[in-house]
Motif scaffolding. Structure first.
Motif, PDB file in Angstrom:
ATOM      1  N   VAL A 197      -0.812  11.555  -5.672  1.00 57.05           N
ATOM      2  CA  VAL A 197      -0.746  10.690  -4.485  1.00 57.05           C
ATOM      3  C   VAL A 197      -1.672   9.491  -4.700  1.00 57.05           C
ATOM      4  O   VAL A 197      -2.776   9.630  -5.227  1.00 57.05           O
ATOM      5  N   PHE A 198      -1.144   8.324  -4.330  1.00 58.92           N
ATOM      6  CA  PHE A 198      -1.825   7.061  -4.646  1.00 58.92           C
ATOM      7  C   PHE A 198      -2.838   6.678  -3.572  1.00 58.92           C
ATOM      8  O   PHE A 198      -2.568   6.802  -2.374  1.00 58.92           O
ATOM      9  N   GLN A 199      -3.967   6.154  -4.075  1.00 58.73           N
ATOM     10  CA  GLN A 199      -4.965   5.606  -3.153  1.00 58.73           C
ATOM     11  C   GLN A 199      -4.622   4.161  -2.852  1.00 58.73           C
ATOM     12  O   GLN A 199      -3.933   3.513  -3.653  1.00 58.73           O
ATOM     13  N   LYS A 200      -5.194   3.678  -1.788  1.00 57.84           N
ATOM     14  CA  LYS A 200      -5.021   2.259  -1.447  1.00 57.84           C
ATOM     15  C   LYS A 200      -5.377   1.388  -2.661  1.00 57.84           C
ATOM     16  O   LYS A 200      -6.413   1.596  -3.294  1.00 57.84           O
ATOM     17  N   GLY A 201      -4.534   0.460  -2.995  1.00 56.94           N
ATOM     18  CA  GLY A 201      -4.823  -0.486  -4.085  1.00 56.94           C
ATOM     19  C   GLY A 201      -4.376  -0.002  -5.462  1.00 56.94           C
ATOM     20  O   GLY A 201      -4.221  -0.777  -6.397  1.00 56.94           O
ATOM     21  N   GLU A 202      -4.140   1.306  -5.587  1.00 58.44           N
ATOM     22  CA  GLU A 202      -3.853   1.866  -6.913  1.00 58.44           C
ATOM     23  C   GLU A 202      -2.488   1.418  -7.455  1.00 58.44           C
ATOM     24  O   GLU A 202      -2.345   1.144  -8.656  1.00 58.44           O
ATOM     25  N   LEU A 203      -1.519   1.346  -6.556  1.00 61.25           N
ATOM     26  CA  LEU A 203      -0.183   0.939  -7.013  1.00 61.25           C
ATOM     27  C   LEU A 203      -0.205  -0.522  -7.486  1.00 61.25           C
ATOM     28  O   LEU A 203       0.378  -0.856  -8.527  1.00 61.25           O
ATOM     29  N   GLU A 204      -0.895  -1.370  -6.756  1.00 58.85           N
ATOM     30  CA  GLU A 204      -1.002  -2.777  -7.153  1.00 58.85           C
ATOM     31  C   GLU A 204      -1.703  -2.874  -8.513  1.00 58.85           C
ATOM     32  O   GLU A 204      -1.273  -3.622  -9.385  1.00 58.85           O
ATOM     33  N   GLU A 205      -2.780  -2.072  -8.669  1.00 60.84           N
ATOM     34  CA  GLU A 205      -3.512  -2.076  -9.942  1.00 60.84           C
ATOM     35  C   GLU A 205      -2.598  -1.728 -11.105  1.00 60.84           C
ATOM     36  O   GLU A 205      -2.671  -2.311 -12.176  1.00 60.84           O
ATOM     37  N   LEU A 206      -1.737  -0.750 -10.850  1.00 58.29           N
ATOM     38  CA  LEU A 206      -0.790  -0.314 -11.885  1.00 58.29           C
ATOM     39  C   LEU A 206       0.153  -1.466 -12.222  1.00 58.29           C
ATOM     40  O   LEU A 206       0.434  -1.743 -13.395  1.00 58.29           O
ATOM     41  N   CYS A 207       0.620  -2.171 -11.182  1.00 57.94           N
ATOM     42  CA  CYS A 207       1.634  -3.209 -11.379  1.00 57.94           C
ATOM     43  C   CYS A 207       1.065  -4.454 -12.066  1.00 57.94           C
ATOM     44  O   CYS A 207       1.756  -5.083 -12.856  1.00 57.94           O
ATOM     45  N   VAL A 208      -0.189  -4.754 -11.777  1.00 62.46           N
ATOM     46  CA  VAL A 208      -0.721  -5.973 -12.409  1.00 62.46           C
ATOM     47  C   VAL A 208      -0.921  -5.772 -13.909  1.00 62.46           C
ATOM     48  O   VAL A 208      -0.989  -6.740 -14.664  1.00 62.46           O
ATOM     49  N   ARG A 209      -0.982  -4.522 -14.344  1.00 60.40           N
ATOM     50  CA  ARG A 209      -1.104  -4.265 -15.786  1.00 60.40           C
ATOM     51  C   ARG A 209       0.220  -4.521 -16.505  1.00 60.40           C
ATOM     52  O   ARG A 209       0.268  -4.577 -17.725  1.00 60.40           O
ATOM     53  N   VAL A 210       1.286  -4.590 -15.739  1.00 63.82           N
ATOM     54  CA  VAL A 210       2.614  -4.758 -16.349  1.00 63.82           C
ATOM     55  C   VAL A 210       2.900  -6.249 -16.487  1.00 63.82           C
ATOM     56  O   VAL A 210       2.765  -7.007 -15.527  1.00 63.82           O
ATOM     57  N   ARG A 211       3.321  -6.618 -17.691  1.00 65.01           N
ATOM     58  CA  ARG A 211       3.546  -8.051 -17.929  1.00 65.01           C
ATOM     59  C   ARG A 211       4.862  -8.536 -17.346  1.00 65.01           C
ATOM     60  O   ARG A 211       5.807  -7.768 -17.211  1.00 65.01           O
ATOM     61  N   GLY A 212       4.890  -9.831 -17.068  1.00 68.93           N
ATOM     62  CA  GLY A 212       6.155 -10.481 -16.709  1.00 68.93           C
ATOM     63  C   GLY A 212       6.587 -10.214 -15.295  1.00 68.93           C
ATOM     64  O   GLY A 212       7.777 -10.288 -14.982  1.00 68.93           O
TER      65      GLY A 212
END
Ligand SMILES: O=C(O)CCC(=O)C(=O)O
Ligand SMILES: [Fe+2]
Ligand SMILES: [Zn+2]
Length: 649
Positions: free
Chosen positions: A611-626
């Motif tokens: 289960v994701f904490q606040k901000g964790e999903l965004e953190e994951l996505c910013v690591r993805v290029r493009g």
């Protein structure tokens, strides 16, 4: 003198041979003319035995004895009321020796019958209703006489609960009585160390002795379950637990006929009419792999057959033009089995509880390697969805409004991929887009197909679609099932790969924060009775039942790794999360596959979640290029993002 008598003998023998040949040819003609069976002259493994049928008084065991003198018989088909039988030998050599039995005489009462054997190409199942039976299933009609039937029915006393001799229970759709050993419907097994003192009722002995005599069994059963079904009652489809009983199961139908449904795991099904006083013998594939059950109903659709030929089997009623309704009466069945003392080693491991792969270490730990992660997901995600697919789907009918809003915002003609589409509840939301779904669970994909959606089986990490082709992708409640951060990120990368530049992806994952802006999520608010994943009994426990310290996980809530591998705790449904990596119980309703004999307590499956904490999903996505985050929000206990592919590398 001697040589002279030898000559006479030789002449006589050849005369007999000629006569035999003539009779054999005549028998072949009759078979062709009256039964549509063509014989062939070149050797095969199968023979038709003219005059060797039930219709001219030859019994199965009598014929089998003769045929087995020369080799191993694979199949012996004796169609009811027909004057012939069909045999397939294991090998052609045996069949050739079988062919040489031509002219063999059998005593039938005070008469003699002569068998004529000819080769046939195949034992063509189309020709014989009864060959359609699941392999290993034999139905013997009129196995007990009306007098014996009355005697047996009288002997079963439903009024007394002679507990030291039998165990009697009223189940949802029938009542049962056990002799020899109690069959327990809670664990679908028998207490092998606790035989019931009375053993099997004496009246059964002659019946069982006849079963042995007629070669239906070699061993004496030691367990009897008496089932009594009123009209309208039945038994759910099940496979009798392999580890509980030996191969052979005998079931005697008394009082009234019924229809028993056999189903192969791949979906084929055969409805077998069980006439009153018949014996059903289940062995091999029919016992181990096919489920059997009786649909609770008051009437059966059966072929309206010639009373001389009861056409016991109907594999596909739609092929029958002449059907009739048969009203059910009260049927009492006596099912005889032999309790198994060693693990089952049958040839059907997929259906065998003795041969299931060893349970993963319990409790499971948070994975530290890619291999461990795959294993954990295979066991605690993929397998579970496969098992619970139907029930899960029945609880997933209302699409979430904000997902619908995203789907409705797509241009007509857009190509949409739903990665992890489940039962397809989002595939039809916007009829103006071309939607295709994929899911790891073939059972869920099957449900999508049945609902008329385009879907295919695929892992979210590796979707077999071309890059840059989709106008939009959605991944709803999927990424939280991946058990390492690397794998979760890889799913986002895969979604982005599918998008064309400018295309958008919507991602939902479950949030640690089930209460947000002072609002409880629906998940928390739903009552225990409503919640399918509800587990009223579970406190935070590991799978071995020990209470665990909820903080004793590899990652504490701040995401810090600790040293020792972390146990995954079992979450208590409808409560706040106490860790980020956990197992969420699913109580299966409506029965699992196979195995179950009665409405047993619902089995519990555990699904892995991160289960994701606040901000964790965004953190994951910013690591993805493009890709750029267009929006992120909290929706009913989920963290959500909308990504837009920029095309920048
Ligand atoms: O009623 C029957 O013939 C079958 C009963 C049965 O399948 C069982 O008790 O396991
Ligand atoms: Fe059964
Ligand atoms: Zn088995």
């Amino acid at each position: 003198m001697e040589s002279c008598s030898e000559n006479v003998k030789a002449v006589r023998r050849s005369k007999e041979e000629k006569k035999l040949l003539r009779k054999q040819i005549k028998a072949s003609h009759t078979l062709l003319k009256h039964e549509g069976i063509s014989t062939v002259s070149q050797p095969t493994k199968s023979l038709v035995v003219a005059n060797g049928g039930l219709g001219n008084g030859v019994s199965r065991e009598q014929l089998q004895d003769v045929l087995e003198e020369v080799g191993e018989v694979e199949i012996l088909v004796m169609p009811p009321h027909k004057p012939y039988a069909l045999v397939t030998y294991r090998s052609e050599v045996s069949a050739q020796r079988g062919h040489a039995l031509n002219g063999r005489q059998l005593q039938r009462g005070d008469q003699i019958v002569t068998l004529y054997l000819s080769y046939v190409n195949t034992v063509d199942s189309e020709l014989w209703g009864c060959v359609d039976l699941p392999p290993g299933l034999v139905l013997v009609e009129e196995f007990v006489s009306p007098e014996e039937e009355a005697l047996l029915l009288d002997a079963i006393d439903w009024t007394s609960h002679d507990e030291d001799v039998t165990v009697q229970k009223v189940l949802k759709h029938r009542r049962v009585k056990h002799f020899g050993y109690e069959f327990r419907y809670d664990n679908n097994n028998v207490d092998k160390d606790k035989p019931l003192p009375g053993g099997l009722p004496q009246v059964c002995v002659p019946v069982l002795e006849r079963c042995v005599r007629d070669r239906h069994t070699e061993v004496m059963p030691d367990q009897l379950t008496v089932n009594q079904y009123q009209s309208g009652q039945g038994i759910p489809p099940h496979v009798d637990t392999h580890s509980a009983f030996e191969d052979l199961i005998l079931s005697l139908s008394l009082g009234a006929k019924t229809v028993m449904d056999f189903r192969h795991p791949e979906g084929r099904s055969v409805a077998v009419v069980l006439p009153r006083r018949s014996l059903l013998v289940m062995k091999g594939e029919s016992r181990y792999l096919w489920t059997h059950g009786i649909t609770p109903r008051k009437f059966d659709v059966v072929p309206a057959c010639d009373p001389k030929s009861p056409a016991a089997v109907t594999s596909d009623l739609s092929n029958h033009s002449n059907l009739t309704l048969s009203r059910r009466g009260t049927r009492t069945s006596l099912t005889f089995r032999k309790v198994r003392r060693t693990p089952c080693d049958c040839g059907y491991p997929s259906a065998c509880d003795s041969q299931q792969p060893p349970a993963p270490p319990s409790p499971p730990f948070l994975p530290r390697s890619q291999t461990d992660a795959c294993r954990l997901e295979a066991e605690f995600v993929h397998r579970v969805y496969e098992e619970i697919a139907c029930h899960f789907s029945s609880t997933r009918h209302s699409p979430w409004p904000r997902v619908c809003h995203f789907l409705s915002s797509l241009e007509p003609g857009s190509i949409l991929a739903d990665v992890g589409c489940g039962n397809g509840k989002y595939l039809g939301v916007n009829p103006d887009v071309i939607a295709v779904g994929c899911d790891r669970s073939s059972a869920l994909v099957q449900i999508c197909s049945e609902r008329g959606f385009q879907a295919f089986v695929s892992d979210a990490l590796n979707v077999p679609l071309r890059s840059d082709t989709c106008d939009a992708c959605i991944s709803i409640a999927v990424i939280h099932h991946l058990s390492t951060q690397k794998r979760r990120q890889a799913v986002v990368e895969e979604l982005v790969r599918l998008l064309r530049p400018g295309g958008r992806a919507l991602i939902y994952v479950w949030a640690v924060e089930q209460e947000y802006n002072k609002q409880k999520s629906k998940y928390l608010k739903e009552t225990r009775q409503q919640g399918n994943a509800t587990d009223a009994h579970n406190t935070a426990q590991d799978l071995s039942g020990n209470a665990t310290d909820a903080h004793n996980t590899a990652q504490d809530l701040s995401g810090n790794a600790t040293d020792s591998p972390a146990k995954l705790s079992v979450h208590t449904n409808r409560t706040a999360f106490t860790s980020q990596d956990l197992l969420v119980p699913w109580h299966l309703k409506g029965g699992g596959r196979g195995g179950s004999q009665a409405p047993a307590p619902s089995p519990v499956f555990h699904r892995y979640y991160h289960v994701f904490q606040k901000g964790e999903l965004e953190e994951l996505c910013v690591r993805v290029r493009g890709v750029a985050i267009q929006r992120s929000y909290h929706d009913q206990g989920n963290w959500c993002v909308i990504l837009k592919k920029t095309g920048d590398r």
